[in-house]
Scaffold this motif. Structure first.
Motif, PDB file in Angstrom:
ATOM      1  N   LEU A 167       0.823  -1.212   0.000  1.00 34.70           N
ATOM      2  CA  LEU A 167       0.000   0.000   0.000  1.00 34.70           C
ATOM      3  C   LEU A 167       0.857   1.261   0.000  1.00 34.70           C
ATOM      4  CD1 LEU A 167      -2.813  -1.077   2.484  1.00 34.70           C
ATOM      5  CD2 LEU A 167      -2.942  -0.927  -0.008  1.00 34.70           C
ATOM      6  N   LEU A 168       1.992   1.209   0.708  1.00 35.25           N
ATOM      7  CA  LEU A 168       2.903   2.358   0.686  1.00 35.25           C
ATOM      8  C   LEU A 168       3.427   2.595  -0.731  1.00 35.25           C
ATOM      9  CD1 LEU A 168       5.563   3.284   3.279  1.00 35.25           C
ATOM     10  CD2 LEU A 168       6.239   3.148   0.905  1.00 35.25           C
ATOM     11  N   ASN A 169       3.809   1.512  -1.413  1.00 33.11           N
ATOM     12  CA  ASN A 169       4.325   1.646  -2.780  1.00 33.11           C
ATOM     13  C   ASN A 169       3.281   2.209  -3.740  1.00 33.11           C
ATOM     14  OD1 ASN A 169       6.111  -1.312  -2.088  1.00 33.11           O
ATOM     15  ND2 ASN A 169       7.083   0.653  -2.490  1.00 33.11           N
ATOM     16  N   MET A 170       2.003   1.981  -3.464  1.00 33.33           N
ATOM     17  CA  MET A 170       0.950   2.485  -4.336  1.00 33.33           C
ATOM     18  C   MET A 170       0.908   4.013  -4.365  1.00 33.33           C
ATOM     19  SD  MET A 170      -0.629  -0.053  -5.781  1.00 33.33           S
ATOM     20  CE  MET A 170      -2.212   0.621  -6.262  1.00 33.33           C
ATOM     21  N   ALA A 171       1.384   4.651  -3.308  1.00 34.88           N
ATOM     22  CA  ALA A 171       1.363   6.117  -3.240  1.00 34.88           C
ATOM     23  C   ALA A 171       2.600   6.756  -3.857  1.00 34.88           C
ATOM     24  CB  ALA A 171       1.224   6.569  -1.779  1.00 34.88           C
ATOM     25  N   LEU A 172       3.638   5.969  -4.120  1.00 33.21           N
ATOM     26  CA  LEU A 172       4.895   6.544  -4.609  1.00 33.21           C
ATOM     27  C   LEU A 172       4.790   7.183  -5.996  1.00 33.21           C
ATOM     28  CD1 LEU A 172       7.597   4.026  -3.320  1.00 33.21           C
ATOM     29  CD2 LEU A 172       6.752   6.140  -2.273  1.00 33.21           C
ATOM     30  N   PRO A 173       4.018   6.632  -6.961  1.00 31.92           N
ATOM     31  CA  PRO A 173       3.920   7.322  -8.265  1.00 31.92           C
ATOM     32  C   PRO A 173       3.376   8.739  -8.154  1.00 31.92           C
ATOM     33  CG  PRO A 173       3.099   5.078  -8.443  1.00 31.92           C
ATOM     34  CD  PRO A 173       3.316   5.333  -6.984  1.00 31.92           C
ATOM     35  N   PHE A 174       2.446   8.961  -7.221  1.00 30.89           N
ATOM     36  CA  PHE A 174       1.899  10.315  -7.036  1.00 30.89           C
ATOM     37  C   PHE A 174       2.965  11.267  -6.509  1.00 30.89           C
ATOM     38  CE2 PHE A 174      -1.729   7.434  -6.707  1.00 30.89           C
ATOM     39  CZ  PHE A 174      -2.639   8.028  -7.579  1.00 30.89           C
ATOM     40  N   ARG A 175       3.807  10.755  -5.588  1.00 33.47           N
ATOM     41  CA  ARG A 175       4.887  11.610  -5.081  1.00 33.47           C
ATOM     42  C   ARG A 175       5.934  11.870  -6.161  1.00 33.47           C
ATOM     43  NH1 ARG A 175       3.417  14.626  -1.447  1.00 33.47           N
ATOM     44  NH2 ARG A 175       5.576  14.953  -0.770  1.00 33.47           N
ATOM     45  N   ALA A 176       6.199  10.864  -6.991  1.00 40.82           N
ATOM     46  CA  ALA A 176       7.158  11.050  -8.079  1.00 40.82           C
ATOM     47  C   ALA A 176       6.659  12.100  -9.065  1.00 40.82           C
ATOM     48  CB  ALA A 176       7.414   9.722  -8.785  1.00 40.82           C
ATOM     49  N   SER A 177       5.367  12.039  -9.422  1.00 34.73           N
ATOM     50  CA  SER A 177       4.809  13.023 -10.354  1.00 34.73           C
ATOM     51  C   SER A 177       4.798  14.417  -9.738  1.00 34.73           C
ATOM     52  CB  SER A 177       3.392  12.617 -10.766  1.00 34.73           C
ATOM     53  OG  SER A 177       2.513  12.677  -9.647  1.00 34.73           O
ATOM     54  N   LEU A 208      -7.135  14.188  -2.597  1.00 33.74           N
ATOM     55  CA  LEU A 208      -6.205  13.121  -2.941  1.00 33.74           C
ATOM     56  C   LEU A 208      -4.830  13.369  -2.321  1.00 33.74           C
ATOM     57  CD1 LEU A 208      -6.081  10.474  -4.428  1.00 33.74           C
ATOM     58  CD2 LEU A 208      -5.353  11.684  -6.493  1.00 33.74           C
ATOM     59  N   CYS A 209      -4.483  14.626  -2.112  1.00 37.98           N
ATOM     60  CA  CYS A 209      -3.227  14.957  -1.435  1.00 37.98           C
ATOM     61  C   CYS A 209      -3.230  14.397  -0.021  1.00 37.98           C
ATOM     62  CB  CYS A 209      -3.016  16.467  -1.413  1.00 37.98           C
ATOM     63  SG  CYS A 209      -1.664  17.018  -0.336  1.00 37.98           S
ATOM     64  N   ASN A 210      -4.328  14.641   0.715  1.00 35.86           N
ATOM     65  CA  ASN A 210      -4.413  14.135   2.081  1.00 35.86           C
ATOM     66  C   ASN A 210      -4.455  12.607   2.108  1.00 35.86           C
ATOM     67  OD1 ASN A 210      -4.355  16.610   3.418  1.00 35.86           O
ATOM     68  ND2 ASN A 210      -6.567  16.894   3.221  1.00 35.86           N
ATOM     69  N   ILE A 211      -5.141  12.002   1.154  1.00 41.53           N
ATOM     70  CA  ILE A 211      -5.198  10.536   1.095  1.00 41.53           C
ATOM     71  C   ILE A 211      -3.812   9.963   0.848  1.00 41.53           C
ATOM     72  CG2 ILE A 211      -6.071   8.577  -0.239  1.00 41.53           C
ATOM     73  CD1 ILE A 211      -8.647  10.150  -0.682  1.00 41.53           C
ATOM     74  N   CYS A 212      -3.076  10.579  -0.061  1.00 38.62           N
ATOM     75  CA  CYS A 212      -1.723  10.113  -0.385  1.00 38.62           C
ATOM     76  C   CYS A 212      -0.800  10.254   0.820  1.00 38.62           C
ATOM     77  CB  CYS A 212      -1.175  10.891  -1.578  1.00 38.62           C
ATOM     78  SG  CYS A 212       0.496  10.406  -2.080  1.00 38.62           S
ATOM     79  N   MET A 262      -1.709   7.590   3.387  1.00 39.88           N
ATOM     80  CA  MET A 262      -1.218   6.260   3.017  1.00 39.88           C
ATOM     81  C   MET A 262       0.273   6.132   3.306  1.00 39.88           C
ATOM     82  SD  MET A 262      -3.212   5.345  -0.527  1.00 39.88           S
ATOM     83  CE  MET A 262      -2.296   3.797  -0.682  1.00 39.88           C
ATOM     84  N   LEU A 263       1.027   7.179   3.004  1.00 41.06           N
ATOM     85  CA  LEU A 263       2.461   7.143   3.297  1.00 41.06           C
ATOM     86  C   LEU A 263       2.711   7.046   4.798  1.00 41.06           C
ATOM     87  CD1 LEU A 263       3.798   9.853   0.809  1.00 41.06           C
ATOM     88  CD2 LEU A 263       4.082   7.384   0.623  1.00 41.06           C
ATOM     89  N   ALA A 264       1.959   7.829   5.578  1.00 40.59           N
ATOM     90  CA  ALA A 264       2.180   7.858   7.028  1.00 40.59           C
ATOM     91  C   ALA A 264       1.750   6.557   7.690  1.00 40.59           C
ATOM     92  CB  ALA A 264       1.428   9.039   7.644  1.00 40.59           C
ATOM     93  N   VAL A 265       0.540   6.075   7.363  1.00 40.61           N
ATOM     94  CA  VAL A 265       0.017   4.896   8.041  1.00 40.61           C
ATOM     95  C   VAL A 265       0.801   3.642   7.679  1.00 40.61           C
ATOM     96  CG1 VAL A 265      -1.733   4.279   6.305  1.00 40.61           C
ATOM     97  CG2 VAL A 265      -2.101   3.682   8.699  1.00 40.61           C
ATOM     98  N   ASN A 266       1.221   3.540   6.437  1.00 44.12           N
ATOM     99  CA  ASN A 266       1.931   2.330   6.034  1.00 44.12           C
ATOM    100  C   ASN A 266       3.411   2.386   6.396  1.00 44.12           C
ATOM    101  OD1 ASN A 266      -0.199   0.732   4.607  1.00 44.12           O
ATOM    102  ND2 ASN A 266      -0.325   2.599   3.401  1.00 44.12           N
ATOM    103  N   ARG A 267       3.988   3.587   6.472  1.00 44.16           N
ATOM    104  CA  ARG A 267       5.353   3.694   6.976  1.00 44.16           C
ATOM    105  C   ARG A 267       5.395   3.301   8.459  1.00 44.16           C
ATOM    106  NH1 ARG A 267       6.444   8.643   5.444  1.00 44.16           N
ATOM    107  NH2 ARG A 267       5.584   9.556   7.339  1.00 44.16           N
ATOM    108  N   SER A 268       4.447   3.812   9.240  1.00 44.85           N
ATOM    109  CA  SER A 268       4.382   3.434  10.654  1.00 44.85           C
ATOM    110  C   SER A 268       3.987   1.974  10.812  1.00 44.85           C
ATOM    111  CB  SER A 268       3.379   4.331  11.392  1.00 44.85           C
ATOM    112  OG  SER A 268       3.779   5.680  11.349  1.00 44.85           O
ATOM    113  N   GLY A 269       3.079   1.498   9.955  1.00 48.47           N
ATOM    114  CA  GLY A 269       2.683   0.096  10.017  1.00 48.47           C
ATOM    115  C   GLY A 269       3.844  -0.841   9.747  1.00 48.47           C
ATOM    116  N   SER A 270       4.719  -0.464   8.830  1.00 46.35           N
ATOM    117  CA  SER A 270       5.889  -1.296   8.534  1.00 46.35           C
ATOM    118  C   SER A 270       6.790  -1.431   9.752  1.00 46.35           C
ATOM    119  CB  SER A 270       6.677  -0.701   7.357  1.00 46.35           C
ATOM    120  OG  SER A 270       5.919  -0.733   6.167  1.00 46.35           O
ATOM    121  N   THR A 271       7.052  -0.317  10.428  1.00 43.64           N
ATOM    122  CA  THR A 271       7.924  -0.377  11.602  1.00 43.64           C
ATOM    123  C   THR A 271       7.276  -1.173  12.729  1.00 43.64           C
ATOM    124  OG1 THR A 271       7.048   1.729  12.432  1.00 43.64           O
ATOM    125  CG2 THR A 271       8.984   1.835  11.015  1.00 43.64           C
ATOM    126  N   ILE A 272       5.962  -1.023  12.902  1.00 46.44           N
ATOM    127  CA  ILE A 272       5.279  -1.732  13.985  1.00 46.44           C
ATOM    128  C   ILE A 272       5.249  -3.233  13.723  1.00 46.44           C
ATOM    129  CG2 ILE A 272       3.003  -2.095  15.026  1.00 46.44           C
ATOM    130  CD1 ILE A 272       2.593   0.923  14.917  1.00 46.44           C
TER     131      ILE A 272
END
Length: 346
Positions: A59-69, A83-87, A90-100
């Motif tokens: 899910l984190l990787n799904m948001a990366l194309p938007f940041r790249a663009s 969509l900015c807030n959603i993106c 997704m980056l915040a929740v899945n980055r924290s989810g990965s560490t947890i």
């Protein structure tokens, strides 16, 4: 006052980095999820943790194309505020989810090695799923504040805003970013050191298989530090520097003085996404079962598992005994037999 940086260096550095992380992460984690869902049976409690880690990374990787663009367009967000807030969420929740979930996996390994008879090691898959759901709810509750962040305009989409007088949601966002790294880091280091000391205390560290497992655990901890530590150090430096400059410089000079630190921070935070591309390698080497499933799906030669090696050893030993007795039998037949007469006493 909020700082708005032009990000000249970021425009040239981040797009290729984010695209590379997206391609590797989608392929690796997508393949891992496919293995977990359709090939790995039966599941164990540890499998549930690995599956959820792969889901967080995917899910984190799904948001990366938007940041790249966003950086390709010279820091101009073209998809609207929602969509900015959603993106960003997704980056915040899945980055924290990965560490947890990495922390949970470390605790699971610690309990199985250091406390093998603890009841938690016999958790059912359904209870492990309930535990994973609780971790997701905790992560979402910690990062839901991203939807309340206010941006300078609709084309500037950043969650780590630099403000001379930061609002409460911005303070919490930065605290959560550091907290979701510090606590998992301490737990992972404790579990890793405890496992190493436990195995060395039982004089098992020199065994080839145990030595390989210890090396693997250490590498996982080192990769976690490399991916997440730099961004947290930079965030702490920015917080300290902002507080100092706000007291000594005019407001108009604070932002230019922080531009270099902010540029380095955004580069280091992009390196945190690299962890999601390396996790599939963790799955591959963490279990011989997963390794053999991957090799079977990719039509590669199978590796010998410990069970098959032990079975082959037993079969070889049995065959050796059969050969030994087959050679010994003719010599036994040549030994003269002894006739015993039955005597009776009167």
């Amino acid at each position: 006052m909020q700082c708005h940086f032009n990000g000249t260096l970021l425009i040239s550095v981040l797009p290729p980095l984010l695209v590379t992380e997206f391609l590797l992460g989608i392929l690796g984690n997508g393949f891992a999820l496919w293995i977990f869902c359709f090939h790995l049976r039966p599941w164990k409690s540890s499998t549930v943790l690995l599956f959820n880690l792969a889901m967080a990374d995917f899910l984190l990787n799904m948001a990366l194309p938007f940041r790249a663009s966003y950086y390709i367009s010279k820091i101009e967000w073209m998809f609207g505020g929602t969509l900015c807030n959603i993106c960003l969420f997704m980056l915040a929740v899945n980055r924290s989810g990965s560490t947890i979930f990495l922390m949970a996996i470390a605790v699971d390994r610690y309990m199985r090695v250091v406390h093998p008879h603890h009841p938690i090691n016999s958790l059912s898959v359904s209870k492990a799923m309930c535990g994973a759901l609780a971790l997701w709810l905790l992560t979402i509750s910690m990062t839901a504040h991203v939807f309340t962040l206010q941006h300078i305009n609709t084309t500037y989409c950043e969650s780590f805003m630099i403000e001379t007088e930061p609002k409460h949601n911005q303070i919490w966002h930065k605290f959560e970013f550091i907290f979701s790294f510090i606590v998992p880091l301490l737990v992972i280091l404790y579990c890793t050191i405890s496992i190493i000391r436990h195995l060395r205390g039982r004089q098992l560290a020199q065994h080839a298989k145990i030595k390989k497992a210890l090396c693997f655990i250490t590498v996982v901890a080192v990769l976690f530090i490399i991916c997440f530590l730099p961004s947290n150090i930079m965030q702490l430096l920015i917080l300290i520097k902002t507080n100092q400059l706000a007291k000594t410089l005019p407001v108009s000079q604070v932002c230019p003085a922080l531009e270099n630190l902010t540029t380095v921070f955004y580069i280091t935070i992009s390196l945190t996404y690299l962890n999601s591309t390396l996790d599939p390698v963790v799955y591959y080497f963490s279990s011989s079962t997963i390794k053999n499933i991957c090799r079977k799906v990719l039509h590669l030669p199978q590796t010998k598992t410990d069970e098959s090696t032990e079975k082959k050893t037993r079969e070889t030993g049995s065959q050796s005994l059969i050969v030994f007795f087959s050679h010994l039998l003719p010599h036994i037949n040549k030994i003269p037999s002894c006739n015993y007469k039955k005597t009776t006493t009167t």
